[in-house]
Design an enzyme around this catalytic site. Structure first.
Site, PDB file in Angstrom:
ATOM      1  CG  ASP A  35      18.426  68.751  86.229  1.00  0.00           C
ATOM      2  OD1 ASP A  35      18.575  67.549  86.130  1.00  0.00           O
ATOM      3  OD2 ASP A  35      18.821  69.681  87.246  1.00  0.00           O
ATOM      4  CB  THR A  71      20.686  68.174  90.504  1.00  0.00           C
ATOM      5  OG1 THR A  71      19.495  67.538  89.804  1.00  0.00           O
ATOM      6  CG2 THR A  71      20.760  69.476  89.689  1.00  0.00           C
ATOM      7  CG  ASN A  92      20.763  67.372  94.593  1.00  0.00           C
ATOM      8  OD1 ASN A  92      21.741  67.533  93.886  1.00  0.00           O
ATOM      9  ND2 ASN A  92      19.640  66.847  93.753  1.00  0.00           N
ATOM     10  CG  ASP A 195      15.551  66.900  87.108  1.00  0.00           C
ATOM     11  OD1 ASP A 195      16.137  65.799  87.103  1.00  0.00           O
ATOM     12  OD2 ASP A 195      14.885  67.147  88.044  1.00  0.00           O
ATOM     13  CG  HIS A 199      12.291  64.141  89.303  1.00  0.00           C
ATOM     14  ND1 HIS A 199      12.789  63.187  89.752  1.00  0.00           N
ATOM     15  CD2 HIS A 199      13.090  65.100  89.196  1.00  0.00           C
ATOM     16  CE1 HIS A 199      13.920  63.232  90.142  1.00  0.00           C
ATOM     17  NE2 HIS A 199      14.385  64.440  89.662  1.00  0.00           N
ATOM     18  CG  ASP A 241      21.836  66.863  86.075  1.00  0.00           C
ATOM     19  OD1 ASP A 241      21.231  66.706  85.048  1.00  0.00           O
ATOM     20  OD2 ASP A 241      21.372  67.500  87.022  1.00  0.00           O
ATOM     21  CG  HIS A 242      20.976  63.367  86.482  1.00  0.00           C
ATOM     22  ND1 HIS A 242      19.544  63.215  86.475  1.00  0.00           N
ATOM     23  CD2 HIS A 242      21.092  64.334  87.555  1.00  0.00           C
ATOM     24  CE1 HIS A 242      19.008  64.352  87.037  1.00  0.00           C
ATOM     25  NE2 HIS A 242      19.979  64.998  87.738  1.00  0.00           N
ATOM     26  CG  HIS A 346      18.087  62.019  89.011  1.00  0.00           C
ATOM     27  ND1 HIS A 346      18.705  62.637  89.949  1.00  0.00           N
ATOM     28  CD2 HIS A 346      17.094  62.814  88.830  1.00  0.00           C
ATOM     29  CE1 HIS A 346      18.349  63.712  90.254  1.00  0.00           C
ATOM     30  NE2 HIS A 346      17.269  63.971  89.332  1.00  0.00           N
TER      31      HIS A 346
HETATM   32 ZN   LIG Z   1      19.494  66.831  87.803  1.00  0.00          ZN
END
Ligand SMILES: [Zn+2]
Ligand SMILES: *[C@@H]1O[C@H](CO)[C@@H](O)[C@H](O)[C@H]1NC(C)=O
Ligand SMILES: *[C@@H]1O[C@H](CO)[C@@H](O)[C@H](O)[C@H]1NC(C)=O
Ligand SMILES: *[C@@H]1O[C@H](CO)[C@@H](O)[C@H](O)[C@H]1NC(C)=O
Ligand SMILES: *[C@@H]1O[C@H](CO)[C@@H](O)[C@H](O)[C@H]1NC(C)=O
Ligand SMILES: *[C@@H]1O[C@H](CO)[C@@H](O)[C@H](O)[C@H]1NC(C)=O
Ligand SMILES: *[C@@H]1O[C@H](CO)[C@@H](O)[C@H](O)[C@H]1NC(C)=O
Ligand SMILES: *[C@@H]1O[C@H](CO)[C@@H](O)[C@H](O)[C@H]1NC(C)=O
Ligand SMILES: *[C@@H]1O[C@H](CO)[C@@H](O)[C@H](O)[C@H]1NC(C)=O
Length: 445
Positions: A35, A71, A92, A195, A199, A241-242, A346
């Site tokens: 992720d 996500t 999400n 991820d 963050h 995913d990103h 994101h």
């Molecule tokens: Zn994600």
């Protein structure tokens, strides 16, 4: 006479040579998502295992996720080949705009009605075509689709620690067992990093770099286990995913302070979730709210749903509210109070380079040492179906985007059903010749 031969020849083929299994030599497939792995996270960290994988397989320069770059929506695009407005997992969070109820990411995983909105993920499609599949922590894996569930499904506990490297290796061992002992054909394996670290500490932090090293070690472990357990007869795709963007903390977008804007005009709101905002004004208030927000902040984009830029393929869904807001790169949307404290975020424009993510693949179906140009993640589904030799559901992607990654005749269906039929006859003819001449099939073919 010829009609009789027509019946006889394939039967002889089956009996004499039995090479037909070779036509459908399905190679198993493992889809891995790390992720929030930004496309360039391997450029400021030593990643010997990812580098080795690129030498042995295919690497895309980057992959473009769909908008909104969150996500669950992005993972569901990987699993369905559809843009977010067409699969319906638009956030999400599950929500009900009538009641104002919302659920966080974890709880939303169990709300089948949120996921099962008219599109089938590849698990179910594969199962319907006779394959066995599994999800390990993968978003969407804990829902039922038209009443059907994923064959094997491991779900993380609430407040799961996503960064435990020991557990990562145990999960890989579990997946190996699923393939080798339980006969699964397709597994989707999810890791919640980098991820979480991106963050918390920001994409430019040392902590993020350390986590990328951990991901790389895990890739090394995974490939070693594949070699040992499956003699490399597995196609492996590692993607995400990103990406991740550093959050800008000056001159922030804060709806409460916007002149002429009042939350008392809003029936339903979903803000304080990165750069995306969904607003449903009270009856008769739409124009007023729209006018108040339109010029509120130079980094804030405000659209009526029907005017939302078509390139995002996001707003044409009943679940999307009448007003859609998004912040420019780095700018998140705060609502009543500032609750967003992340350094990295994101959800931004999928054309923002920092939202781009990775795509790597290795295995018998893939060419070696090939770097390909960027493509959209909506195309991954068609590739997965090709690798699994299953017929895809209608989708927004195309195999053309990824076809050049594949070697011919190695674990992929380079033979169409019609061609298979012709081949059957060819093999039958060869068998017939063998029957007459005694020369083995493989010499004749
Ligand atoms: Zn994600
Ligand atoms: C099946 O595929 C595996 C891996 O691609 C390959 O090693 C094997 O030779 C293939 N078998 C046949 C019968 O084509
Ligand atoms: C939202 O809640 C209302 C009121 O309880 C209910 O009638 C409706 O079916 C719900 N919609 C969804 C999509 O859950
Ligand atoms: C998708 O969900 C919406 C509510 O969120 C519902 O009104 C609609 O009927 C669902 N569509 C399908 C095909 O499940
Ligand atoms: C979702 O996960 C829970 C907890 O592991 C499990 O009991 C349930 O059966 C799962 N549901 C589906 C549809 O997989
Ligand atoms: C990490 O995972 C292992 C194996 O599941 C477990 O024994 C260990 O307690 C975990 N460590 C932490 C810090 O949670
Ligand atoms: C692995 O594959 C190679 C090449 O196809 C073959 O020579 C070898 O015997 C295989 N090893 C095992 C343990 O199956
Ligand atoms: C707020 O609304 C009033 C009255 O409609 C208008 O005169 C004023 O220009 C508006 N202010 C802003 C900043 O839009
Ligand atoms: C919006 O989606 C519907 C199906 O839900 C489709 O029929 C329509 O063509 C789409 N409109 C646009 C502008 O894409």
């Amino acid at each position: 006479m010829f009609a009789f031969l027509g019946l006889l020849v394939p039967l002889v083929a089956l009996g004499a040579c039995a090479p037909l299994q070779g036509i459908s030599n399905r190679t198993k497939l493992l889809l891995v998502s790390f992720d929030g792995f930004r496309w360039n996270y391997d450029q400021d960290v030593d990643t010997p295992n990812l580098d080795a994988m690129a030498r042995d397989g295919v690497k895309a320069r980057y992959m473009t996720p769909p908008f909104t770059t969150q996500t669950s929506p992005c993972h569901f695009t990987l699993l369905t080949g559809k843009y977010i407005e067409n699969h319906g997992v638009i956030h999400n969070m599950w929500f009900n705009a009538s009641t104002g109820q919302k659920l966080p990411y974890y709880n939303t995983q169990r709300v089948s009605a949120w996921w099962d909105n008219g599109s089938l993920p590849i698990w179910i499609t594969a199962q319907r075509q006779g394959l066995k599949t599994a999800s390990l922590f993968f978003p969407g894996g804990n829902a039922t689709y038209q009443g059907e569930r994923v064959n094997v499904n491991k779900v993380e506990k609430l407040f799961h620690k996503y960064d435990n490297e020991t557990e990562w290796r145990q999960n890989i061992d579990t997946v190996m067992k699923w393939f080798t002992e339980d006969g699964l054909d397709f597994v989707a394996l999810y890791f919640g990093e980098p991820d979480s670290t991106g963050h918390k500490y920001g994409p430019e932090s040392q902590k993020r770099k350390d986590m990328v090293s951990q991901v790389d070690r895990t890739v090394g472990y995974l490939r070693q286990r594949i070699k040992e357990n499956m003699n490399s007869t597995l196609n492996l795709i590692i993607t995400s995913d990103h990406g991740m963007e550093q959050v800008i903390k000056e001159d922030e977008i804060f709806l409460r302070t916007v002149k002429n804007f009042s939350f008392s005009d809003i029936k339903f709101e979903l803000v304080d979730y990165g750069p995306l905002g969904l607003l449903e004004p009270k009856p008769g208030k739409l124009e007023q709210v729209y006018e108040a927000l339109r010029q509120a902040h130079p980094k804030l984009h405000v659209y009526k749903k029907e005017d939302f830029p078509k390139r995002f393929h996001y707003a044409n869904n009943t679940r999307v509210s009448p007003l859609v807001l998004y912040g420019d790169s780095g700018y998140v949307i705060h609502g009543r109070i500032k609750v967003q404290i992340n350094k990295g975020e994101h959800g931004f424009d999928n054309e923002d380079i920092n939202m781009k993510t990775i795509f790597r693949a290795v295995g018998p179906a893939f060419r070696r040492g090939l770097e390909v140009e960027p493509f959209e993640s909506v195309n991954v589904y068609a590739l997965l179906c090709e690798l699994l030799e299953i017929t895809p559901e209608p989708n927004d992607g195309s195999l053309e985007a990824t076809q050049h990654m594949l070697v011919k005749n190695a674990g992929t269906r380079t033979i169409s059903p019609l061609a298979t039929w012709k081949l059957t006859w060819l093999l039958g003819f060869a068998a017939f010749l063998r029957f007459l001449t005694g020369i083995p099939c493989h010499v004749l073919l």
